[in-house]
Design a protein around this motif. Structure first.
Motif, PDB file in Angstrom:
ATOM      1  N   ILE A  16      23.059  35.209  31.075  1.00  0.00           N
ATOM      2  CA  ILE A  16      23.929  34.302  32.035  1.00  0.00           C
ATOM      3  C   ILE A  16      23.186  34.313  33.336  1.00  0.00           C
ATOM      4  N   VAL A  17      22.720  35.450  33.781  1.00  0.00           N
ATOM      5  CA  VAL A  17      22.012  35.627  35.048  1.00  0.00           C
ATOM      6  C   VAL A  17      20.738  34.589  35.076  1.00  0.00           C
ATOM      7  N   GLU A  18      19.914  34.576  34.004  1.00  0.00           N
ATOM      8  CA  GLU A  18      18.824  33.839  34.081  1.00  0.00           C
ATOM      9  C   GLU A  18      19.291  32.419  33.995  1.00  0.00           C
ATOM     10  N   ALA A  19      20.341  31.940  33.322  1.00  0.00           N
ATOM     11  CA  ALA A  19      20.692  30.724  33.172  1.00  0.00           C
ATOM     12  C   ALA A  19      20.870  30.240  34.521  1.00  0.00           C
ATOM     13  N   VAL A  20      21.968  30.958  35.388  1.00  0.00           N
ATOM     14  CA  VAL A  20      22.415  30.277  36.760  1.00  0.00           C
ATOM     15  C   VAL A  20      21.055  30.439  37.557  1.00  0.00           C
ATOM     16  N   GLU A  21      20.223  31.310  37.581  1.00  0.00           N
ATOM     17  CA  GLU A  21      19.010  31.587  38.407  1.00  0.00           C
ATOM     18  C   GLU A  21      18.003  30.323  38.055  1.00  0.00           C
ATOM     19  N   SER A  22      18.031  29.852  36.950  1.00  0.00           N
ATOM     20  CA  SER A  22      17.148  28.589  36.652  1.00  0.00           C
ATOM     21  C   SER A  22      17.725  27.584  37.427  1.00  0.00           C
ATOM     22  N   LEU A  23      18.672  27.292  38.155  1.00  0.00           N
ATOM     23  CA  LEU A  23      19.247  26.374  38.849  1.00  0.00           C
ATOM     24  C   LEU A  23      18.718  26.264  40.315  1.00  0.00           C
ATOM     25  N   GLY A  24      18.080  27.626  40.507  1.00  0.00           N
ATOM     26  CA  GLY A  24      17.452  27.987  41.980  1.00  0.00           C
ATOM     27  C   GLY A  24      18.179  28.716  42.805  1.00  0.00           C
ATOM     28  N   MET A  25      19.210  29.507  42.198  1.00  0.00           N
ATOM     29  CA  MET A  25      19.927  30.540  42.890  1.00  0.00           C
ATOM     30  C   MET A  25      19.536  31.814  42.492  1.00  0.00           C
ATOM     31  N   TRP A  26      20.032  32.783  43.321  1.00  0.00           N
ATOM     32  CA  TRP A  26      19.574  34.136  43.206  1.00  0.00           C
ATOM     33  C   TRP A  26      20.742  34.993  42.950  1.00  0.00           C
ATOM     34  N   LEU A  27      21.017  35.587  41.914  1.00  0.00           N
ATOM     35  CA  LEU A  27      22.186  36.616  42.051  1.00  0.00           C
ATOM     36  C   LEU A  27      21.961  38.189  42.205  1.00  0.00           C
ATOM     37  N   PRO A  28      22.424  38.801  42.852  1.00  0.00           N
ATOM     38  CA  PRO A  28      21.861  39.884  43.362  1.00  0.00           C
ATOM     39  C   PRO A  28      22.596  41.139  42.153  1.00  0.00           C
ATOM     40  N   GLY A  29      23.850  40.497  41.698  1.00  0.00           N
ATOM     41  CA  GLY A  29      24.587  41.579  40.831  1.00  0.00           C
ATOM     42  C   GLY A  29      24.906  40.812  39.532  1.00  0.00           C
ATOM     43  N   GLU A  30      25.804  41.414  38.625  1.00  0.00           N
ATOM     44  CA  GLU A  30      25.899  41.124  37.396  1.00  0.00           C
ATOM     45  C   GLU A  30      27.298  40.061  37.251  1.00  0.00           C
ATOM     46  N   PRO A  31      27.131  39.358  36.212  1.00  0.00           N
ATOM     47  CA  PRO A  31      28.677  38.419  36.004  1.00  0.00           C
ATOM     48  C   PRO A  31      29.717  39.159  35.524  1.00  0.00           C
ATOM     49  N   PHE A  32      30.949  38.720  36.133  1.00  0.00           N
ATOM     50  CA  PHE A  32      32.226  39.207  35.852  1.00  0.00           C
ATOM     51  C   PHE A  32      33.039  38.429  34.863  1.00  0.00           C
ATOM     52  N   THR A  33      33.296  38.978  33.567  1.00  0.00           N
ATOM     53  CA  THR A  33      34.027  38.171  32.737  1.00  0.00           C
ATOM     54  C   THR A  33      35.261  37.717  33.108  1.00  0.00           C
ATOM     55  N   LEU A  34      35.737  36.489  32.966  1.00  0.00           N
ATOM     56  CA  LEU A  34      37.195  35.867  33.302  1.00  0.00           C
ATOM     57  C   LEU A  34      37.706  35.674  31.895  1.00  0.00           C
ATOM     58  N   ASN A  35      39.102  35.432  31.924  1.00  0.00           N
ATOM     59  CA  ASN A  35      39.761  35.580  31.003  1.00  0.00           C
ATOM     60  C   ASN A  35      39.529  33.972  30.365  1.00  0.00           C
ATOM     61  N   SER A  36      38.880  33.852  29.359  1.00  0.00           N
ATOM     62  CA  SER A  36      38.901  32.542  28.700  1.00  0.00           C
ATOM     63  C   SER A  36      38.322  32.774  27.039  1.00  0.00           C
ATOM     64  N   TYR A  37      39.064  31.965  26.085  1.00  0.00           N
ATOM     65  CA  TYR A  37      38.722  32.154  24.973  1.00  0.00           C
ATOM     66  C   TYR A  37      37.832  30.934  24.185  1.00  0.00           C
ATOM     67  N   GLU A  38      38.352  29.618  24.470  1.00  0.00           N
ATOM     68  CA  GLU A  38      38.044  28.500  23.917  1.00  0.00           C
ATOM     69  C   GLU A  38      36.251  28.491  24.470  1.00  0.00           C
ATOM     70  N   ASN A  39      36.085  28.630  25.668  1.00  0.00           N
ATOM     71  CA  ASN A  39      34.611  28.643  26.141  1.00  0.00           C
ATOM     72  C   ASN A  39      34.450  30.271  26.563  1.00  0.00           C
ATOM     73  N   ARG A  40      33.261  30.417  27.363  1.00  0.00           N
ATOM     74  CA  ARG A  40      32.983  31.770  28.003  1.00  0.00           C
ATOM     75  C   ARG A  40      32.801  31.451  29.636  1.00  0.00           C
ATOM     76  N   VAL A  41      33.504  32.281  30.597  1.00  0.00           N
ATOM     77  CA  VAL A  41      33.612  31.921  31.820  1.00  0.00           C
ATOM     78  C   VAL A  41      33.265  33.187  32.586  1.00  0.00           C
ATOM     79  N   PHE A  42      32.341  33.061  33.516  1.00  0.00           N
ATOM     80  CA  PHE A  42      32.175  34.257  34.183  1.00  0.00           C
ATOM     81  C   PHE A  42      32.041  33.834  35.992  1.00  0.00           C
ATOM     82  N   MET A  43      32.398  35.173  36.505  1.00  0.00           N
ATOM     83  CA  MET A  43      32.153  34.899  38.097  1.00  0.00           C
ATOM     84  C   MET A  43      31.001  35.514  38.292  1.00  0.00           C
TER      85      MET A  43
END
Length: 334
Positions: A16-43
């Motif tokens: 997940i982090v690698e996917a977002v960082e491939s867009l040119g961002m840098w994420l210093p922490g890990e993703p937080f899972t949000l409540n979703s079942y049909e898709n997968r959604v993270f903060m």
């Protein structure tokens, strides 16, 4: 990796982090899972402390063209000043991104709380934002996304449920009978194609956020061509008739600040409720190979769930036989 592993099981925090960082961002922490079942959604949060919601679309559910059409609708709404959750675009203008077989999109976090459906001011404000959405939605049709078709959807749902392994012989007979009766009741109604426009499609309070009577709509994943009432009926939660008429009056008054509402569509409130009930059990059956579903909905495999579901469908069939409660006591405007 085993062929039996569900695709979403491959979405590790690192991926997940690698996917977002491939867009040119840098994420210093890990993703937080949000409540979703049909898709997968993270903060996620970037190095500037901005919060983002990253959505990984369920593989094989939508085509790229259908997802892009959802995004383009959101951009239209945003440009018209409607408060919605808009996907982030890269420098090349792309809002739909690909990584290791997944499609994903990034949204700026929308903050706020769900509306209170007992408060007239909140209901009026919800009506306003829906009127704004539909005023834009009626300007053109979707080309790739679906049109709401109750007849086809009920038939597809019945096939899915009757093909599942959970019900015993008695329940199967009862479900087959009551679902067929609901199917026939919906077939006899029908709506004019002229009512269809681009709508949110899944407008419940979990997809509405705001504060101070200003609300934003998020998650247009089920956006569809349908009558305007598809976005209104789930907000009508009151049990008593006086409260129900108050809810409806406030929503319509807010809505008509931007667009007229054809009151004849109110005859479809209970049919649409029936459709959602039938589709929900079929959705659970269709997604059971996703490990998140048995974990979240273990009772679906229990006999008691299906007895309750059949009883609910029986009650809904009786509701369809009654005069539409939403029209009584409301000025129809005709």
């Amino acid at each position: 990796m085993s062929a039996n592993v569900h695709p979403f099981e491959r979405l590790s925090p690192q991926r997940i982090v690698e996917a977002v960082e491939s867009l040119g961002m840098w994420l210093p922490g890990e993703p937080f899972t949000l409540n979703s079942y049909e898709n997968r959604v993270f903060m996620v949060s970037d190095d500037e402390r901005r919060r983002w919601v990253v959505k990984f679309y369920r593989p094989e559910r939508w085509t790229d063209a259908q997802i892009q059409e959802e995004h383009d609708f959101l951009f239209e709404l945003d440009e018209a000043g409607v408060s919605v959750g808009v996907p982030w675009r890269s420098e090349t203008g792309d809002s739909l991104h690909h990584t290791e077989g997944f499609r994903f999109a990034l949204f700026a976090q929308v903050v706020g709380q769900a509306p209170e459906l007992e408060k007239p001011a909140d209901l009026f404000a919800l009506g306003e934002v829906l009127g704004q959405v539909h005023a834009v939605g009626k300007q053109r049709d979707f080309r790739y996304r679906r049109t709401l078709d109750p007849d086809a959807m009920v038939q597809e749902s019945r096939t899915q449920v009757l093909g599942s392994r959970w019900m015993n012989a008695r329940q199967r007979r009862a479900y087959e009978r009551i679902s067929q009766e609901l199917h026939e009741a919906l077939r006899q109604r029908g709506w004019p194609q002229s009512w269809n426009l681009r709508v949110h499609g899944d407008c419940h309070i979990g997809n509405i956020l705001g504060r101070d009577e200003r609300f934003s709509l998020v998650d247009f994943d089920d956006s569809v061509m349908a009558p305007a009432v598809q976005d209104l009926w789930m907000l009508l939660t009151a049990q008593s008739d006086p409260e129900a008429h108050m809810q409806l009056a406030e929503i319509i008054e807010g809505y008509e600040q931007h667009l007229d509402f054809d009151r004849r569509q109110l005859e479809w409130v209970e049919p649409l409720r029936s459709l959602r009930l039938v589709r929900h059990s079929a959705w659970l059956a269709a997604r059971w190979d996703d490990p998140a579903f048995p974990r979240a909905f273990p009772w679906v495999a229990e006999e008691g769930y299906w007895d309750d579901h059949i009883r609910t469908l029986e009650q809904q069939r009786h509701a369809l036989e009654q005069a539409p409660r939403w029209i009584a006591g409301l000025d129809t405007g005709f």
